[in-house]
Motif scaffolding. Sequence first.
Motif, mmCIF file in Angstrom:
data_model
loop_
_atom_site.group_PDB
_atom_site.id
_atom_site.type_symbol
_atom_site.label_atom_id
_atom_site.label_comp_id
_atom_site.label_asym_id
_atom_site.label_seq_id
_atom_site.Cartn_x
_atom_site.Cartn_y
_atom_site.Cartn_z
ATOM 1 N N ILE A 1 0.840 -1.205 0.000
ATOM 2 C CA ILE A 1 0.000 0.000 0.000
ATOM 3 C C ILE A 1 0.873 1.254 0.000
ATOM 4 C CG2 ILE A 1 -1.626 1.349 1.381
ATOM 5 C CD1 ILE A 1 -2.931 -1.247 2.222
ATOM 6 N N ILE A 2 1.974 1.229 0.734
ATOM 7 C CA ILE A 2 2.885 2.379 0.747
ATOM 8 C C ILE A 2 3.447 2.633 -0.651
ATOM 9 C CG2 ILE A 2 5.100 3.204 1.626
ATOM 10 C CD1 ILE A 2 4.479 1.786 4.243
ATOM 11 N N PHE B 1 -2.314 17.291 -1.925
ATOM 12 C CA PHE B 1 -2.361 15.841 -2.120
ATOM 13 C C PHE B 1 -1.099 15.185 -1.562
ATOM 14 C CE2 PHE B 1 -1.945 11.986 -4.784
ATOM 15 C CZ PHE B 1 -3.166 11.396 -4.497
ATOM 16 N N ALA B 2 0.042 15.839 -1.782
ATOM 17 C CA ALA B 2 1.300 15.308 -1.257
ATOM 18 C C ALA B 2 1.286 15.285 0.268
ATOM 19 C CB ALA B 2 2.470 16.141 -1.765
ATOM 20 N N GLY B 3 0.728 16.331 0.879
ATOM 21 C CA GLY B 3 0.642 16.357 2.338
ATOM 22 C C GLY B 3 -0.244 15.259 2.883
ATOM 23 N N ALA B 4 -1.378 15.028 2.209
ATOM 24 C CA ALA B 4 -2.279 13.958 2.651
ATOM 25 C C ALA B 4 -1.619 12.595 2.520
ATOM 26 C CB ALA B 4 -3.571 14.005 1.837
ATOM 27 N N LEU B 5 -0.925 12.372 1.403
ATOM 28 C CA LEU B 5 -0.238 11.096 1.220
ATOM 29 C C LEU B 5 0.898 10.935 2.224
ATOM 30 C CD1 LEU B 5 -0.001 10.589 -2.655
ATOM 31 C CD2 LEU B 5 -1.568 9.541 -1.032
ATOM 32 N N ALA B 6 1.565 12.047 2.558
ATOM 33 C CA ALA B 6 2.649 11.967 3.537
ATOM 34 C C ALA B 6 2.112 11.552 4.907
ATOM 35 C CB ALA B 6 3.368 13.305 3.630
ATOM 36 N N LEU C 1 1.330 4.633 8.130
ATOM 37 C CA LEU C 1 1.560 3.224 7.805
ATOM 38 C C LEU C 1 2.977 2.791 8.175
ATOM 39 C CD1 LEU C 1 -0.245 3.011 4.340
ATOM 40 C CD2 LEU C 1 -1.035 2.106 6.529
ATOM 41 N N VAL C 2 3.950 3.662 7.928
ATOM 42 C CA VAL C 2 5.330 3.341 8.311
ATOM 43 C C VAL C 2 5.447 3.213 9.829
ATOM 44 C CG1 VAL C 2 7.697 4.196 8.331
ATOM 45 C CG2 VAL C 2 6.333 4.379 6.250
ATOM 46 N N LEU C 3 4.776 4.107 10.554
ATOM 47 C CA LEU C 3 4.776 4.022 12.015
ATOM 48 C C LEU C 3 4.141 2.721 12.476
ATOM 49 C CD1 LEU C 3 5.309 5.355 14.755
ATOM 50 C CD2 LEU C 3 3.062 6.449 14.568
#
Length: 226
Positions: A127-128, A151-156, A162-164
């Motif tokens: 998913i990442i 959009f980039a901020g939302a994906l970040a 998810l990484v956390l």
Amino acid sequence: MSASPSPGSEPSKREWFSELIGRTRFIVIIAVIAVLLVAFSLFLQGTLIALSTVYETWRDMFAHGIQSEANTLTVEFSQVVGTMLKAVVFYLIGVGLYSLFIRPLNLTSALGVESLSDLEQKVVSVIIVILGVTFLEHFIRWEKPLETLYFAGALALAGGSLVLFQNVHKGSGSDLQQPEAKLRARRELFEHDTEGREIQERDVERAEQSTDAKSQGKVSPESGSE
């Protein structure tokens, strides 16, 4: 007077009920079939999109030149990659559920999926990557810079969460997943065409040793899932 129940009747009823409850695991096959159908549909859709994109790209390139299709080509093929990755997510879920609830498979063992935690880790990883590919599509288009920034901020935020999640649950997978077990599963799968996996006694012994070592702090939690 009515006959009193025999001492052995109650345990037998409990065993029968326990076996019945255990057999309900086969209901998962419904979810497995449904998810694999979705995966197959996405694989087919991605293939058709790829073929259509290749055909239209070569046709337009000969008609208008290669420079006119540079950015469009990248975006369209990124969509193909995104579709295929989504198919992989559903495929992993399908075969993972089958291996966990119905019968162990060498395929899932070779992929490192031995528990629900392992399955979550694999799905989150894909998913990442999908999030990264999705942002790449918007970045290449660069139609509305401000919306692209939002959009980039939302994906970040989503990707960071998810990484956390992965870091928090790192090393919490199955203790059965040992490197030699993965290699043995890959050999049986790819060299001997053996789909079903047999859990041997030495696998259980090594899992117990790994669990004891982790509980005593002799090895790091991540070492058993490599």
